[in-house]
Design an enzyme around this catalytic site. Structure first.
Site, PDB file in Angstrom:
ATOM      1  CG  HIS A  20      -1.801   1.180   1.368  1.00  0.00           C
ATOM      2  ND1 HIS A  20      -3.136   1.150   1.025  1.00  0.00           N
ATOM      3  CD2 HIS A  20      -1.559   2.455   1.798  1.00  0.00           C
ATOM      4  CE1 HIS A  20      -3.673   2.343   1.239  1.00  0.00           C
ATOM      5  NE2 HIS A  20      -2.724   3.151   1.703  1.00  0.00           N
ATOM      6  CD  GLU A  21       1.554   3.629   3.656  1.00  0.00           C
ATOM      7  OE1 GLU A  21       1.765   4.693   3.037  1.00  0.00           O
ATOM      8  OE2 GLU A  21       0.497   3.428   4.291  1.00  0.00           O
ATOM      9  CG  HIS A  62       0.337   6.275  -0.758  1.00  0.00           C
ATOM     10  ND1 HIS A  62      -0.664   6.988  -1.385  1.00  0.00           N
ATOM     11  CD2 HIS A  62      -0.223   5.736   0.363  1.00  0.00           C
ATOM     12  CE1 HIS A  62      -1.787   6.873  -0.675  1.00  0.00           C
ATOM     13  NE2 HIS A  62      -1.541   6.117   0.384  1.00  0.00           N
ATOM     14  CG  HIS A 106       0.521   8.998  -7.047  1.00  0.00           C
ATOM     15  ND1 HIS A 106      -0.629   9.345  -6.376  1.00  0.00           N
ATOM     16  CD2 HIS A 106       0.414   9.587  -8.267  1.00  0.00           C
ATOM     17  CE1 HIS A 106      -1.388  10.085  -7.150  1.00  0.00           C
ATOM     18  NE2 HIS A 106      -0.778  10.244  -8.305  1.00  0.00           N
TER      19      HIS A 106
END
Length: 676
Positions: free
Chosen positions: A467-468, A471, A474
């Site tokens: 998940h991190e 990010h 991105h």
């Protein structure tokens, strides 16, 4: 004073010079950087030429670069490696930055120049990104008081200053309460049910702290395994109540009044700016657009999740009854969930952990990012870090072009807040023909290595890392001209799409085979376990969804209405949880007083965005599944239309360019097994 923060960072990749930093440098550095940034603004407003995009918006966008670097370094330290002195500095610096932000947004001469450009925008041949920057800045001035009277502007400044202090104090209190608690066990019989690795870690922690026996804390790698596996129900209750009562003990670290003050200040600010509520103010700049749409969205999911959650809860209750427990409590939830998973799927985390050695999982996310987005990760040792645990990587593409600098900080410690997050030390931008690349970091709190075992992750920790890292992608793959539109600078209910879609690869055989290898034998995870992971992916999804919805509804209850009548945080929370409550209430516990996402982080009137983005990610991952999870064409479309574009266009427009259509909530309900 020879202050390294005020010099050019002559370090590897121009990275933060952590080894040269002393706390005494920060306040003088902020003072000088704020002064210099104001001078940059003065140069814009004193320009005698007619206002244009090039002489107003562009210099405004690139002003305060040094201040931004100093701020990112300082506040990331305050989150990941803080101490009393840093917290004291933060209490001084935050009002300074709040005042500076208002000096910009309430600068009449600057606003007039931006307004002049905005009024002629249709005659200008602006790119989409330039148009978005103009739109964003113009709205930011309006939404932050440019049209207010002088007395109203003064009141706005006072509100913002007080808010900045309260948010910091809230976080400090949660961290202090988390750090202050220890459960010390001296009777080995009370460790019954706990896995060997958990027991060993508790013993090691006791030795580090100079305590006899086994020490358990409220840090997630200690707290969660205890609540999941400890057979001793009384001790589970003790630990659960300690966790649930953080910052709600009427002591020096109590957050009840802080919660009331924060929500009232937010409401007063919204009213001053002519909005009905803080939620109306926030959601104007979100995909959801208005509180009504958020409520409609949450209610639709609630109607699907609640019946499923009730059935699942009854399964837990029935299982607990076999142990003589007539009424299941909050401290029983994780314990009986694990037992039920084992009964239904013959699967528990202890079976999986040997296949998820931290170093292997890290290499796994690197390999998957390589396959999808043509990235290479090389460990580097010439980059300064703020703690010996922090790892650093040079990120390139297959051509050898430098893409990003990546930091990773995985283990809990005293000066680090709980949870996991992605952050940035430097944004990406393009100027003077140079594409200046970003410095990105992820911070987690994973299970530490012990004397006999490396760091072995639970499956939940694996998904958290993915998940991190989503990010981080991105941020790393950003490719925009302007820093304030770069990377994760997007609408808040869009920012979770890259993180949540990346979690999907954790459940796929092709991806797991890249990194899920036994830490002792090197054996690839057996197909039988892969199938069990897939089969159990919707396990207790109704309860999990209901829990997330409860947080979103609590957030909207605080911020969607006038909070001036709230006199009891506990009573207000209890009422807000009414529609989603499964477990009996625990009177001395309160979630709000430690709800850092909405009272310290940026999720106020935005917690719904986790579920909102799940709709996007479920639909987006379908695009990969329709071809293959490593399909190059789909990955390139996702990179070019989502990951690299930042906030240069409206999120739905970017999404439709990737997917060819708007997302459907049915994709999420189908994946969650909640579609009737």
């Amino acid at each position: 004073m020879n202050n390294p923060l005020l010099k050019d960072f002559n370090t590897a990749f121009g990275s933060a010079p952590f080894s040269k930093l002393e706390n005494q440098f920060f306040i003088p550095a902020f003072e000088v950087a704020i002064k210099n940034a104001k001078q940059e603004i003065d140069q814009i407003t004193s320009n005698q030429e007619e206002a244009s995009f090039e002489n107003t918006l562009v210099p405004l966008e690139f002003s305060g670069n040094k201040l931004n670097r100093i701020s990112s370094i300082f506040f990331n330290l305050n989150a990941a490696e803080t101490n009393e002195e840093i917290q004291h500095i933060a209490q001084k610096v935050s009002p300074m930055l709040s005042e500076f932000a208002n000096d910009i947004r309430l600068n009449e001469a600057l606003f007039k120049r931006i307004q002049k450009v905005y009024q002629h925008k249709d005659q200008l041949e602006l790119t989409k990104e330039q148009h978005m920057l103009l739109e964003k800045n113009y709205k930011a001035f309006i939404r932050n008081g440019s049209n207010l009277s002088d007395p109203e502007k003064k009141r706005l400044r006072a509100i913002d200053m007080e808010k900045s202090k309260l948010g910091l104090k809230f976080g400090e209190n949660v961290l202090a309460e988390t750090n202050d608690y220890e459960l010390i066990i001296t009777d080995e019989a009370e460790l019954s049910g706990l896995p060997e690795g958990v027991v060993e870690a508790a013993k090691m922690l006791g030795e580090e702290k100079g305590k006899k026996g086994w020490v358990f804390t409220l840090d997630y790698p200690s707290y969660i395994p205890f609540m999941t596996y400890a057979d001793n129900r009384e001790l589970r209750e003790t630990l659960a109540k300690a966790f649930g009562s953080r910052a709600m003990k009427n002591n020096e670290h109590d957050n009840q009044q802080n919660v009331i003050d924060i929500v009232n200040l937010r409401q007063q600010r919204a009213t001053l700016l002519d909005y009905n509520s803080h939620a109306h103010y926030v959601l104007e700049e979100r995909m959801a657009e208005a509180p009504e749409k958020v409520h409609e969205f949450l209610e639709k999911l609630l109607s699907k999740a609640k019946p499923a959650a009730k059935k699942e809860f009854q399964l837990l209750q029935d299982l607990a009854k076999k142990d003589g427990i007539e009424k299941i409590e909050k401290w029983d939830g994780a314990y009986y969930s694990e037992k039920l998973k084992k009964a239904l799927f013959a699967l528990d985390d202890e079976q999986l952990k040997p296949y998820f050695k931290l170093e292997n999982v890290i290499q796994g996310v690197f390999d998957i990012a390589g396959k999808l987005f043509d990235l290479r990760f090389e460990s580097v040792s010439d980059v300064d870090t703020y703690h010996e645990d922090v790892k650093t990587y040079k990120v390139t593409n297959s051509k050898g072009d430098f893409v990003a600098l990546f930091y990773a900080d995985f283990f809990p410690r005293k000066g680090k807040r709980n949870g996991a997050w992605m952050t940035s030390y430097k944004s990406q931008w393009k100027k003077d023909g140079i594409n200046s690349r970003p410095h990105v970091s992820i911070v987690c709190n994973f299970t530490k290595p012990t004397k006999s075992k490396p760091s072995l992750l639970t499956f939940n920790e694996v998904t958290t890392l993915f998940h991190e890292f989503g990010h981080a992608l991105h941020g790393m793959l950003a490719d925009t001209t302007f820093p304030n539109l770069s990377g994760t600078s997007v609408y808040w209910d869009f920012v979770e799409l890259p993180s949540q879609i990346f979690e999907n690869w954790c459940y796929e055989k092709e991806a797991l085979e890249l990194f899920a290898k036994h830490y002792q034998t090197g054996e690839v995870i057996p197909m039988e376990l892969v199938k069990k992971i897939k089969d159990s992916s919707n396990f207790l999804e109704g309860i999990a969804t209901l829990r997330q919805l409860s947080f979103g509804m609590l957030d909207m209850a605080y911020h969607g209405n006038d909070p001036s009548t709230i006199d009891s945080v506990k009573a207000f929370e209890k009422k807000a949880f009414g529609e989603t409550q499964l477990y009996p209430d625990v009177e001395e516990n309160c979630m709000s007083t430690a709800f850092s996402h909405i009272f310290q982080g940026g999720y106020s009137a935005g917690y719904y965005s986790y579920k909102w983005a799940e709709v996007l990610d479920a639909d987006a991952f379908e695009a990969f599944k329709e071809k293959s999870i490593f399909d190059k064409e789909t990955a390139i479309k996702f990179k070019e239309n989502i990951l690299s574009k930042g906030g240069t266009e409206k999120p739905m427009e970017l999404y439709k360019k990737f997917r060819g259509k708007e997302p459907s909530v049915d994709a999420l309900l189908k994946r969650a097994g909640l579609l009737a």
